[in-house]
Each structure stands twice: as structure tokens, then as C-alpha cells.
Design a protein around this motif. Sequence first.
Motif, PDB file in Angstrom:
ATOM      1  N   CYS A 137       0.844  -1.186   0.000  1.00 22.58           N
ATOM      2  CA  CYS A 137       0.000   0.000   0.000  1.00 22.58           C
ATOM      3  C   CYS A 137       0.881   1.238   0.000  1.00 22.58           C
ATOM      4  O   CYS A 137       2.042   1.206   0.421  1.00 22.58           O
ATOM      5  CB  CYS A 137      -0.963   0.015   1.191  1.00 22.58           C
ATOM      6  SG  CYS A 137      -0.198   0.219   2.809  1.00 22.58           S
ATOM      7  N   ALA A 138       0.321   2.330  -0.490  1.00 25.34           N
ATOM      8  CA  ALA A 138       1.092   3.561  -0.610  1.00 25.34           C
ATOM      9  C   ALA A 138       0.168   4.767  -0.618  1.00 25.34           C
ATOM     10  O   ALA A 138      -0.984   4.670  -1.036  1.00 25.34           O
ATOM     11  CB  ALA A 138       1.933   3.546  -1.888  1.00 25.34           C
ATOM     12  N   ARG A 139       0.687   5.896  -0.157  1.00 29.02           N
ATOM     13  CA  ARG A 139      -0.039   7.159  -0.213  1.00 29.02           C
ATOM     14  C   ARG A 139       0.406   7.946  -1.417  1.00 29.02           C
ATOM     15  O   ARG A 139       1.605   8.105  -1.667  1.00 29.02           O
ATOM     16  CB  ARG A 139       0.189   7.981   1.058  1.00 29.02           C
ATOM     17  CG  ARG A 139      -0.755   9.173   1.182  1.00 29.02           C
ATOM     18  CD  ARG A 139      -0.375  10.097   2.320  1.00 29.02           C
ATOM     19  NE  ARG A 139       0.761  10.947   1.966  1.00 29.02           N
ATOM     20  CZ  ARG A 139       1.214  11.951   2.708  1.00 29.02           C
ATOM     21  NH1 ARG A 139       0.629  12.219   3.879  1.00 29.02           N
ATOM     22  NH2 ARG A 139       2.250  12.662   2.308  1.00 29.02           N
ATOM     23  N   GLY A 140      -0.564   8.466  -2.157  1.00 26.81           N
ATOM     24  CA  GLY A 140      -0.253   9.228  -3.345  1.00 26.81           C
ATOM     25  C   GLY A 140      -1.151  10.432  -3.504  1.00 26.81           C
ATOM     26  O   GLY A 140      -2.065  10.655  -2.710  1.00 26.81           O
ATOM     27  N   PRO A 141      -0.903  11.211  -4.540  1.00 22.34           N
ATOM     28  CA  PRO A 141      -1.696  12.423  -4.774  1.00 22.34           C
ATOM     29  C   PRO A 141      -3.048  12.115  -5.389  1.00 22.34           C
ATOM     30  O   PRO A 141      -3.279  11.025  -5.914  1.00 22.34           O
ATOM     31  CB  PRO A 141      -0.821  13.204  -5.750  1.00 22.34           C
ATOM     32  CG  PRO A 141      -0.120  12.140  -6.530  1.00 22.34           C
ATOM     33  CD  PRO A 141       0.160  11.043  -5.533  1.00 22.34           C
ATOM     34  N   LEU A 142      -3.921  13.088  -5.320  1.00 25.00           N
ATOM     35  CA  LEU A 142      -5.194  13.004  -6.004  1.00 25.00           C
ATOM     36  C   LEU A 142      -5.000  13.312  -7.481  1.00 25.00           C
ATOM     37  O   LEU A 142      -3.970  13.818  -7.900  1.00 25.00           O
ATOM     38  CB  LEU A 142      -6.196  13.985  -5.391  1.00 25.00           C
ATOM     39  CG  LEU A 142      -6.478  13.830  -3.901  1.00 25.00           C
ATOM     40  CD1 LEU A 142      -7.419  14.930  -3.432  1.00 25.00           C
ATOM     41  CD2 LEU A 142      -7.055  12.460  -3.590  1.00 25.00           C
ATOM     42  N   GLY A 143      -6.002  13.009  -8.266  1.00 22.01           N
ATOM     43  CA  GLY A 143      -5.967  13.342  -9.672  1.00 22.01           C
ATOM     44  C   GLY A 143      -5.447  12.223 -10.545  1.00 22.01           C
ATOM     45  O   GLY A 143      -5.370  11.065 -10.145  1.00 22.01           O
ATOM     46  N   GLY A 144      -5.075  12.588 -11.748  1.00 25.15           N
ATOM     47  CA  GLY A 144      -4.604  11.627 -12.721  1.00 25.15           C
ATOM     48  C   GLY A 144      -3.243  11.064 -12.395  1.00 25.15           C
ATOM     49  O   GLY A 144      -2.564  11.505 -11.468  1.00 25.15           O
ATOM     50  N   GLY A 145      -2.838  10.067 -13.153  1.00 22.92           N
ATOM     51  CA  GLY A 145      -1.563   9.416 -12.948  1.00 22.92           C
ATOM     52  C   GLY A 145      -1.551   8.429 -11.799  1.00 22.92           C
ATOM     53  O   GLY A 145      -0.481   8.009 -11.353  1.00 22.92           O
ATOM     54  N   TYR A 146      -2.702   8.034 -11.338  1.00 17.20           N
ATOM     55  CA  TYR A 146      -2.825   7.159 -10.166  1.00 17.20           C
ATOM     56  C   TYR A 146      -2.235   5.779 -10.397  1.00 17.20           C
ATOM     57  O   TYR A 146      -1.938   5.060  -9.440  1.00 17.20           O
ATOM     58  CB  TYR A 146      -4.294   7.036  -9.749  1.00 17.20           C
ATOM     59  CG  TYR A 146      -5.203   6.541 -10.852  1.00 17.20           C
ATOM     60  CD1 TYR A 146      -5.930   7.437 -11.624  1.00 17.20           C
ATOM     61  CD2 TYR A 146      -5.329   5.188 -11.120  1.00 17.20           C
ATOM     62  CE1 TYR A 146      -6.755   6.999 -12.640  1.00 17.20           C
ATOM     63  CE2 TYR A 146      -6.151   4.736 -12.140  1.00 17.20           C
ATOM     64  CZ  TYR A 146      -6.863   5.647 -12.895  1.00 17.20           C
ATOM     65  OH  TYR A 146      -7.681   5.204 -13.901  1.00 17.20           O
ATOM     66  N   TYR A 147      -2.108   5.397 -11.654  1.00 16.12           N
ATOM     67  CA  TYR A 147      -1.605   4.077 -12.018  1.00 16.12           C
ATOM     68  C   TYR A 147      -0.083   3.991 -11.990  1.00 16.12           C
ATOM     69  O   TYR A 147       0.479   2.902 -12.148  1.00 16.12           O
ATOM     70  CB  TYR A 147      -2.099   3.713 -13.424  1.00 16.12           C
ATOM     71  CG  TYR A 147      -1.883   4.821 -14.427  1.00 16.12           C
ATOM     72  CD1 TYR A 147      -2.906   5.730 -14.706  1.00 16.12           C
ATOM     73  CD2 TYR A 147      -0.661   4.985 -15.060  1.00 16.12           C
ATOM     74  CE1 TYR A 147      -2.710   6.780 -15.593  1.00 16.12           C
ATOM     75  CE2 TYR A 147      -0.452   6.027 -15.946  1.00 16.12           C
ATOM     76  CZ  TYR A 147      -1.477   6.920 -16.215  1.00 16.12           C
ATOM     77  OH  TYR A 147      -1.276   7.958 -17.098  1.00 16.12           O
ATOM     78  N   ASN A 148       0.588   5.135 -11.802  1.00 15.90           N
ATOM     79  CA  ASN A 148       2.038   5.201 -11.839  1.00 15.90           C
ATOM     80  C   ASN A 148       2.602   5.221 -10.419  1.00 15.90           C
ATOM     81  O   ASN A 148       2.351   6.149  -9.662  1.00 15.90           O
ATOM     82  CB  ASN A 148       2.485   6.431 -12.609  1.00 15.90           C
ATOM     83  CG  ASN A 148       3.958   6.403 -12.965  1.00 15.90           C
ATOM     84  OD1 ASN A 148       4.754   5.713 -12.335  1.00 15.90           O
ATOM     85  ND2 ASN A 148       4.327   7.166 -13.983  1.00 15.90           N
ATOM     86  N   ALA A 149       3.368   4.216 -10.064  1.00 15.29           N
ATOM     87  CA  ALA A 149       3.909   4.094  -8.714  1.00 15.29           C
ATOM     88  C   ALA A 149       4.838   5.238  -8.332  1.00 15.29           C
ATOM     89  O   ALA A 149       4.996   5.533  -7.152  1.00 15.29           O
ATOM     90  CB  ALA A 149       4.644   2.760  -8.557  1.00 15.29           C
ATOM     91  N   ILE A 150       5.435   5.889  -9.320  1.00 17.91           N
ATOM     92  CA  ILE A 150       6.403   6.943  -9.040  1.00 17.91           C
ATOM     93  C   ILE A 150       5.775   8.129  -8.330  1.00 17.91           C
ATOM     94  O   ILE A 150       6.475   8.894  -7.661  1.00 17.91           O
ATOM     95  CB  ILE A 150       7.103   7.394 -10.350  1.00 17.91           C
ATOM     96  CG1 ILE A 150       8.443   8.048 -10.049  1.00 17.91           C
ATOM     97  CG2 ILE A 150       6.207   8.318 -11.158  1.00 17.91           C
ATOM     98  CD1 ILE A 150       9.483   7.072  -9.580  1.00 17.91           C
TER      99      ILE A 150
END
Length: 124
Positions: free
Chosen positions: A96-109
Motif C-alpha cells: 500500500c502507498a499514499r499518493g496524490p489526487l488526480g490523474g496518474g494514479y496508475y504510476n507508482a512513481i
Amino acid sequence: QVQLVESGGGLVQAGGSLRLSCAASGLTLSGYAMGWFRQAPGKEREFVARINWNSGNTDYADSVKGRFTISRDNAKKTVYLQMNSLKAEDTALYSCARGPLGGGYYNAIGYNYWGQGTQVTVSS
């Protein structure tokens, strides 16, 4: 002090189910998305699912759509991944990981905090 701790992995027969948990501490989830990724030996890390912590909106990889469900418990700061109808090709280390909102959600970077992962092995 920042921790994302996954649990719930294990060995399961094809067609079976598992529920993964990811408990967060020491970081804010409001205003972010929480995602699940997986990586099998010799393969690239791939996106599985994500949830917008505030809205509850979800996104899924085509390979798991209809079989996996991501959800959250705000009070427990925990994100879940319910996995049904498991297949041998689902075998991987799930993180699991925390990421930003919006597009690009499929990119782990784009995800900046990661747990250590929990192993899921599906036997056929």
C-alpha cells in the motif's frame, strides 16, 4: 515514525478470497489517495487499485476489476483490499502507498510513502 503496515497476505487456493489491510500512522491521509500495488518476481510493479480518502471514489486495474474491492475506515486510518476469485496470476507482493489526487494514479512513481508489503500466493 511514519508507518504503513500491511497484513492479511497468505497462501490461498485459486478461486478463494483474502482481505488485505494497511494501517497508517504518523501521516495524514485526508487530501490524498491510498493505493495498492503489486509486484511479482521478474515483473514490473503494477497498479491494482486506489481510493480517494475524502470522496471514496475508486479506480481499478482492468485485471482485477469486478474481483477486488478497495475500501477505507477513516477512524482506523486503514485501507482494505478485498480480493475474491483469486487467480494464480494474482500471486505477488502487495504494497500500500499514499499518493496524490488526480490523474496518474496508475504510476507508482507518484506515491511517496510505502509499506513493506504482504505476500499473496495463489495456488492452482
